[in-house]
Design a protein around this motif. Structure first.
Motif, PDB file in Angstrom:
ATOM      1  N   THR A  88      -4.643   3.631  -3.833  1.00  0.00           N
ATOM      2  CA  THR A  88      -5.219   3.360  -2.508  1.00  0.00           C
ATOM      3  C   THR A  88      -6.594   4.001  -2.320  1.00  0.00           C
ATOM      4  OG1 THR A  88      -3.955   5.237  -1.632  1.00  0.00           O
ATOM      5  CG2 THR A  88      -3.010   3.029  -1.361  1.00  0.00           C
ATOM      6  N   CYS A 104       0.810  -1.215   0.000  1.00  0.00           N
ATOM      7  CA  CYS A 104       0.000   0.000   0.000  1.00  0.00           C
ATOM      8  C   CYS A 104       0.847   1.271   0.000  1.00  0.00           C
ATOM      9  CB  CYS A 104      -0.946   0.001   1.201  1.00  0.00           C
ATOM     10  SG  CYS A 104      -2.132  -1.369   1.207  1.00  0.00           S
ATOM     11  N   GLU A 160      -9.157  -0.492   6.185  1.00  0.00           N
ATOM     12  CA  GLU A 160      -8.094  -0.659   7.171  1.00  0.00           C
ATOM     13  C   GLU A 160      -7.757   0.673   7.835  1.00  0.00           C
ATOM     14  OE1 GLU A 160      -4.870  -2.450   5.081  1.00  0.00           O
ATOM     15  OE2 GLU A 160      -5.694  -4.487   5.227  1.00  0.00           O
ATOM     16  N   GLN A 161      -7.762   1.748   7.054  1.00  0.00           N
ATOM     17  CA  GLN A 161      -7.470   3.066   7.625  1.00  0.00           C
ATOM     18  C   GLN A 161      -8.575   3.513   8.567  1.00  0.00           C
ATOM     19  OE1 GLN A 161      -4.438   4.727   7.068  1.00  0.00           O
ATOM     20  NE2 GLN A 161      -4.072   2.677   6.240  1.00  0.00           N
ATOM     21  N   GLU A 162      -9.810   3.216   8.215  1.00  0.00           N
ATOM     22  CA  GLU A 162     -10.954   3.583   9.055  1.00  0.00           C
ATOM     23  C   GLU A 162     -10.912   2.873  10.399  1.00  0.00           C
ATOM     24  OE1 GLU A 162     -13.517   5.557   8.977  1.00  0.00           O
ATOM     25  OE2 GLU A 162     -13.616   6.336   6.938  1.00  0.00           O
ATOM     26  N   TYR A 176      -7.937  -1.010   1.544  1.00  0.00           N
ATOM     27  CA  TYR A 176      -7.053  -0.004   2.140  1.00  0.00           C
ATOM     28  C   TYR A 176      -7.855   0.992   2.968  1.00  0.00           C
ATOM     29  CZ  TYR A 176      -3.998   4.028   2.615  1.00  0.00           C
ATOM     30  OH  TYR A 176      -3.275   5.074   3.141  1.00  0.00           O
ATOM     31  N   LYS A 209      -8.058   1.538  11.805  1.00  0.00           N
ATOM     32  CA  LYS A 209      -6.688   1.446  12.302  1.00  0.00           C
ATOM     33  C   LYS A 209      -6.637   1.798  13.779  1.00  0.00           C
ATOM     34  CE  LYS A 209      -2.016   2.691  10.852  1.00  0.00           C
ATOM     35  NZ  LYS A 209      -1.221   3.476   9.880  1.00  0.00           N
TER      36      LYS A 209
END
Length: 255
Positions: A39, A33, A48-50, A45, A52
């Motif tokens: 991304t 990534c 996963e950021q939301e 992706y 993290k």
């Protein structure tokens, strides 16, 4: 915990409804990534950021705890959504017949690709002092360009070391059965082709990175040449096993 699971599920469903994302773009990428230009088109992706969890880099125990927490959330939410969909379709999951997955026997090519990953990882580890000395000399003479070149090449080699074997393996799963299925109702053979293509791309990038090392570490030419030979053999056999594979269109990347 329950609140975190609901957030995990809600953000996944919200992202799944977005029209600006490329469906399936995460299926045949290289999972790198930090180097990816797509991304913001990728559900995996963004999800996963939301979700993290802030990690304490100085506390490996906490980092491991967070990792397994994410795995637990993914499993629980996935099973919950499967049960909800089954209920909508009137399917009783407790009444589903057991079935056995066919046994997969590794091909020599899969073994070779896996062994390459093990050997190149060990080689990089065994020679880390030599690489560090090289970097220090480049710093002393202010040759930042060469230092960054070798650093990037090392990152590429390491990133794809295990990845190649994993994708070569996946490309061979139920290969003959899927390839010779005249109906292929669910497009299963496409998964073999997509996996094979990203494996070949990873091989090419690894060969380019090893070539950078070959030009700068004359004392290790023979070892590097051996790795290049192995990768060349794997790539050649993959192209033979999957004719026309490079014409396969990976969602988002090859459209």
């Amino acid at each position: 915990m329950e609140e975190r699971k609901e957030h995990y599920k809600r953000t996944l469903l919200d992202l799944a409804n977005r029209k600006d994302l490329v469906p399936g773009i995460y299926n045949y990428c290289d999972r790198w990534c930090d180097r990816c230009t797509m991304t913001q088109k990728c559900l995996t992706y963004l999800h996963e950021q939301e979700n993290k969890i802030d990690e304490d880099s100085q506390n490996p125990d906490e980092e491991n705890k967070n990792f397994w927490e994410q795995i637990r959330l993914a499993w629980e939410v996935t099973m919950e959504m499967i049960e909800e969909d089954a209920d909508k379709e009137g399917i009783d999951l407790s009444d589903v017949e057991d079935f056995e997955l066919p046994e997969h026997i590794e091909t020599p090519l899969e073994v070779q690709a896996r062994d390459y990953g093990i050997n190149i990882h060990k080689w990089m580890k065994d020679h880390k002092d030599l690489f560090s000395d090289k970097a220090e000399k480049l710093v002393m003479i202010d040759d930042d360009e060469s230092m960054f070149k070798y650093r990037d090449a090392a990152e590429v080699i390491q990133w794809y070391s295990a990845f190649i074997g994993a994708k070569v393996h996946r490309a061979h799963l139920e290969l003959e059965q899927r390839k010779n299925d005249p109906n292929d109702e669910y497009g299963l053979y496409a998964d073999n082709l997509g996996s094979a293509k990203i494996a070949i791309i990873a091989i090419k990038r690894s060969m380019d990175a090893l070539s950078v090392f070959y030009s700068g570490f004359s004392e290790m030419e023979d070892e590097i040449l051996q790795f290049l030979l192995e990768l060349s053999q794997i790539k050649k056999q993959m192209l033979k096993t999957f004719p026309g594979v490079m014409e396969f269109k990976r969602p988002g990347f090859d459209d």
